[in-house]
Structures are given as structure tokens and as C-alpha cells.
Motif scaffolding. Structure first.
Motif, short mmCIF file in Angstrom:
data_model
loop_
_atom_site.label_atom_id
_atom_site.label_comp_id
_atom_site.label_asym_id
_atom_site.label_seq_id
_atom_site.Cartn_x
_atom_site.Cartn_y
_atom_site.Cartn_z
N ALA A 31 -10.44 -21.43 -13.16
CA ALA A 31 -10.92 -20.14 -13.59
C ALA A 31 -11.56 -19.38 -12.55
O ALA A 31 -11.30 -18.18 -12.38
N ARG A 32 -12.22 -20.06 -11.62
CA ARG A 32 -12.46 -19.65 -10.30
C ARG A 32 -11.55 -18.83 -9.58
O ARG A 32 -11.83 -17.47 -9.21
N GLU A 33 -10.44 -19.60 -9.34
CA GLU A 33 -9.23 -18.92 -8.51
C GLU A 33 -8.64 -17.90 -9.34
O GLU A 33 -8.22 -16.92 -8.51
N LEU A 34 -8.68 -17.97 -10.57
CA LEU A 34 -7.83 -16.91 -11.22
C LEU A 34 -8.84 -15.56 -11.11
O LEU A 34 -8.38 -14.32 -10.71
N ALA A 35 -10.09 -15.72 -11.06
CA ALA A 35 -11.15 -14.38 -10.89
C ALA A 35 -10.88 -14.27 -9.48
O ALA A 35 -11.30 -12.67 -9.30
N ARG A 36 -10.93 -14.88 -8.63
CA ARG A 36 -10.63 -14.44 -7.16
C ARG A 36 -9.47 -13.55 -7.00
O ARG A 36 -9.51 -12.61 -6.39
N GLN A 37 -8.33 -14.26 -7.58
CA GLN A 37 -6.92 -13.78 -7.12
C GLN A 37 -6.58 -12.52 -7.98
O GLN A 37 -5.59 -11.75 -7.61
N LEU A 38 -7.09 -12.36 -9.12
CA LEU A 38 -6.48 -11.51 -10.20
C LEU A 38 -6.89 -9.99 -9.86
O LEU A 38 -5.67 -9.09 -10.05
N PRO A 39 -7.92 -9.39 -9.45
CA PRO A 39 -8.21 -8.05 -9.12
C PRO A 39 -7.19 -7.19 -8.32
O PRO A 39 -6.78 -7.95 -7.23
N SER A 40 -7.10 -5.95 -8.67
CA SER A 40 -6.14 -5.28 -7.87
C SER A 40 -6.44 -5.04 -6.48
O SER A 40 -5.75 -4.72 -5.68
N ARG A 41 -7.90 -5.19 -6.01
CA ARG A 41 -8.15 -4.91 -4.60
C ARG A 41 -7.39 -6.22 -3.63
O ARG A 41 -7.70 -5.79 -2.38
N ASN A 42 -6.91 -7.02 -4.35
CA ASN A 42 -6.15 -8.05 -3.32
C ASN A 42 -4.83 -7.49 -2.81
O ASN A 42 -4.21 -8.14 -2.12
N SER A 43 -4.31 -6.39 -3.19
CA SER A 43 -3.26 -5.87 -2.70
C SER A 43 -3.41 -5.09 -1.51
O SER A 43 -4.45 -4.28 -1.23
N ARG A 44 -2.56 -5.04 -0.85
CA ARG A 44 -2.28 -4.17 0.45
C ARG A 44 -2.23 -2.81 0.14
O ARG A 44 -2.37 -1.95 1.22
N ASP A 45 -1.83 -2.42 -0.76
CA ASP A 45 -1.64 -1.16 -1.30
C ASP A 45 -3.03 -0.37 -2.09
O ASP A 45 -3.02 0.74 -2.46
N TYR A 46 -3.94 -1.23 -2.25
CA TYR A 46 -5.15 -0.96 -2.98
C TYR A 46 -5.87 0.48 -2.17
O TYR A 46 -5.91 0.40 -0.89
N GLY A 47 -6.33 1.12 -3.02
CA GLY A 47 -7.20 2.29 -2.41
C GLY A 47 -6.55 3.56 -2.32
O GLY A 47 -7.37 4.53 -2.18
N ARG A 48 -5.42 3.83 -2.92
CA ARG A 48 -4.72 5.27 -2.92
C ARG A 48 -4.19 5.37 -4.25
O ARG A 48 -4.05 4.30 -5.08
N SER A 49 -3.97 6.63 -4.86
CA SER A 49 -3.65 7.10 -6.00
C SER A 49 -2.13 6.31 -6.23
O SER A 49 -1.19 6.06 -5.21
N PHE A 50 -1.76 5.84 -7.37
CA PHE A 50 -0.68 5.33 -7.36
C PHE A 50 0.79 6.18 -7.46
O PHE A 50 1.70 5.77 -6.99
N ALA A 51 0.56 7.38 -7.83
CA ALA A 51 1.43 8.45 -7.69
C ALA A 51 1.77 8.63 -6.18
O ALA A 51 3.07 8.59 -5.57
N GLU A 52 0.99 8.45 -5.26
CA GLU A 52 1.30 8.56 -3.94
C GLU A 52 1.89 7.39 -3.32
O GLU A 52 2.90 7.35 -2.51
N ILE A 53 1.51 6.18 -3.61
CA ILE A 53 2.14 5.02 -3.46
C ILE A 53 3.64 4.75 -3.77
O ILE A 53 4.41 4.44 -3.08
#
Length: 336
Positions: A263-285
Motif C-alpha cells: 500500500a505504501r509503495e502504491l501511494a509513493r509510485q502512483l502520483p503523476s509527479r513521478n513523471s519526467r514530463d510533469y509540470g507542463r500542460s499536456f497539450a504542450e507535451i
């Protein structure tokens, strides 16, 4: 993560198409009030226009979202400006694996060349209960689930009626008579289309959990929320807004069984901020990737913030965070 001893839906007798049928009838009965229209094609297939040549509505999108979940999920519209955005979609299911992966997930690839259509080439990913009748995706073997209903409904995020070759394929693969098939068209540039995509916030979490190898049989309940943006008349921008709503504004709680470690690993790995593409609009990406989804880091396709509650221990694990200021910059202008 954890390993699966048997398919998570083995022995399940629930029919997502049968459960969705009353919702489909309601959609048709209330078509005028919902701003949509429907007709039967020459063969007898029911084609619902929820935003192609009709105005459509958010209310229609909410109902289509529940249809997509095979009648096993609740979708609600909430007005709450305290969260940094005026309207939110709340989604919940007591059968999240079946509702989200066995029904709602857009996993059925439907394509036809311009030679086959006699005009423009056609492509769409089919979502909704009829997927479980056809069972064309490897996912259904993993789930151990097939539906046997005599009626089925499929949702397509397209801006035109599918060509005859595609409709014939749906009938053949689903084993349905024309009168038993309903196809709902929800372009993402429409109110209903934007709404039903954002209503996939819980499904996105389930799909990511599956990609991470978490035992689906251990996910026993789920609830989620995400902000609902206005649709854009530009197709790429409209798609970008619906993705951003989930990637930066989506919040999900999963109730699971099993070990605290998983359960802990799922909570750690699941969020989108784990992605290298995080932080910009999806349209731009998406534009930078040459409009190729497969060049985008798969870890991005996830809700922004998650809570994983282990009902075996009573412990809740938290991961990720929303970024409403980013969404406000992308979606909003001050009336000064």
C-alpha cells in the motif's frame, strides 16, 4: 508490489452492459433536456450524438460517465470554489476494478483506412461496457471477465459517425444484433465529451496501479475528484485540458487489502509527479512529442494526489499533491 494468485474478476457474475442499460434508456428518454440527439442507422444501431451536431451538456457527460462505468460507479457534479476552481466531478465505485478497467477504460482500438471507409480514415479507442462483450484486449484475460449480455453500449470520443465497416465490426465482435447496440459519440471539444473524460479520474488511478503491478484483486473500493474545465474548440487543447484536470487536479483514495508495504509503495509510485514530463500542460507535451502518445512518459498518466488506505491494518498512506495554480494559469483569465 504484489502478485496475483488468480484473475481478480474470476467468477464475477455482474453484467456491466445489463447494469448500464437503465442508464442508456434514461439518456435516450431525456435526450432533448440533455441537449443531445439519437437515431437508428439503416441497420437499426442506435447512434447517440452527444456533441457532434448537438450542443450537449455537462449533465449528459455525467450520465455518459456512469454508463462508461457499467452502472457500477457514481459520477456527480459539485460546485465548490473553495478548492481554487468552481466545479468538480466526484466519482466513486464499490467495484472499481470492474467499473474502471472492465468497462470504462478506453482500450479497444478501432481503425479503418480511407480505402475501407470510402473517404476519410477512421480511428477511435472504444470505451464502456461493450468492450467486455468483445473481449478483444489482453486485459480481459488478465481480469478473468467476459460479459454475455444481449445488448451493449460503446462510447467513442469522435466528431463524426463511425463508418459502416466499424459498426459492422462492433456487431460481429460483440455478438449483437443491430437493435442491441448503442454507440455514444462524445467529441472532447464538447461539454459532454470533456465531462466524461474527466470522470475517468478514478479509472486513471486503476490503470496506473495495474501498470505498476499492484494486485488488482486487492483494490476493493475507490473514490476520486477532479476539476472540470470548460471545453476548448481546438481538439488538442481540449484533450490537453481533460488530461491536465487529472494530472494536476485529480485526487484519489483507494481502499485496498494486503500488506502495508504494498500500500505504501502504491501511494509513493502512483502520483503523476513521478513523471519526467510533469509540470507542463499536456497539450504542450503532446505537441513536443510529435502528437505521439507513445513518446510521452507513461508515468505521467496518473492522478496528482493519492491516498491508499489499507483496510487490513487501518493505515492510510499519502502521496503526491495537486497544482491548482498551474491549472488556473492554463484555464482562467481575470475579468479586469
Amino acid at each position: 508490489m504484489t502478485t496475483q494468485a488468480s484473475p481478480p474478476l474470476a467468477g464475477c457474475r455482474l453484467s456491466v452492459n445489463a447494469l448500464a442499460e437503465p442508464l442508456v434508456r434514461r439518456l435516450l428518454d431525456e435526450a432533448e433536456a440533455l441537449g443531445i440527439a439519437y437515431e437508428r442507422d439503416a441497420a437499426g444501431v442506435c447512434i447517440v450524438d452527444a456533441g457532434v451536431a448537438t450542443r450537449g451538456s455537462v449533465a449528459a457527460g455525467v450520465l455518459v460517465g456512469e454508463i462508461c462505468m457499467g452502472g457500477l460507479g457514481r459520477v456527480g457534479l459539485r460546485a465548490d470554489g473553495s478548492g481554487g476552481w468552481p466545479t468538480w466531478l466526484d466519482v466513486a465505485s464499490a467495484q472499481p476494478v470492474l467499473a474502471c478497467l472492465g468497462s470504462q477504460y478506453a482500450g479497444w482500438s478501432l481503425a479503418a483506412s480511407k480505402e475501407e471507409t470510402g473517404g476519410k480514415k477512421f480511428f477511435s479507442l472504444g470505451s464502456g461496457p461493450a468492450r467486455a462483450l468483445a473481449g478483444k484486449e489482453p486485459l480481459f484475460a488478465e481480469l478473468g471477465y467476459r460479459d454475455q449480455s444481449a445488448a451493449g453500449v460503446l462510447v467513442l470520443e469522435v466528431d463524426r459517425v463511425p463508418p459502416k465497416i466499424i459498426v459492422d465490426k462492433l456487431l460481429r465482435d460483440c455478438g449483437l444484433t443491430p437493435e442491441g447496440l448503442t454507440v455514444i459519440l462524445t467529441p472532447t471539444t464538447s461539454l459532454a465529451g470533456t465531462t466524461q473524460v474527466v470522470a475517468r479520474v478514478l479509472e486513471v488511478a486503476l490503470h496506473k496501479a495495474h501498470e505498476l503491478g499492484f494486485a488488482l484483486a486487492d483494490i476493493v473500493d475507490g473514490a476520486a475528484t477532479a476539476p472540470l474545465p470548460a471545453p476548448s474548440p481546438d481538439g488538442v487543447e481540449a484533450m490537453g485540458r481533460t488530461n491536465d484536470a487529472i494530472l494536476y487536479g485529480g485526487r484519489v483514495q483507494l481502499s485496498v487489502k494486503g500488506s502495508d508495504g504494498a500500500a505504501r509503495e502504491l501511494a509513493r509510485q502512483l502520483p503523476s509527479r513521478n513523471s519526467r514530463d510533469y509540470g507542463r500542460s499536456f497539450a504542450e507535451i503532446f505537441k513536443e512529442a510529435g502528437h505521439d502518445f507513445y513518446k510521452i512518459d507513461g508515468a505521467l498518466f496518473a492522478p496528482a494526489e493519492v491516498w491508499v488506505s489499507n483496510i487490513a491494518s487501518g493505515t492510510t498512506w499519502h502521496g503526491g499533491a495537486t497544482d491548482l495554480p498551474l491549472l488556473q494559469r492554463l484555464w482562467m483569465k481575470e475579468a479586469t
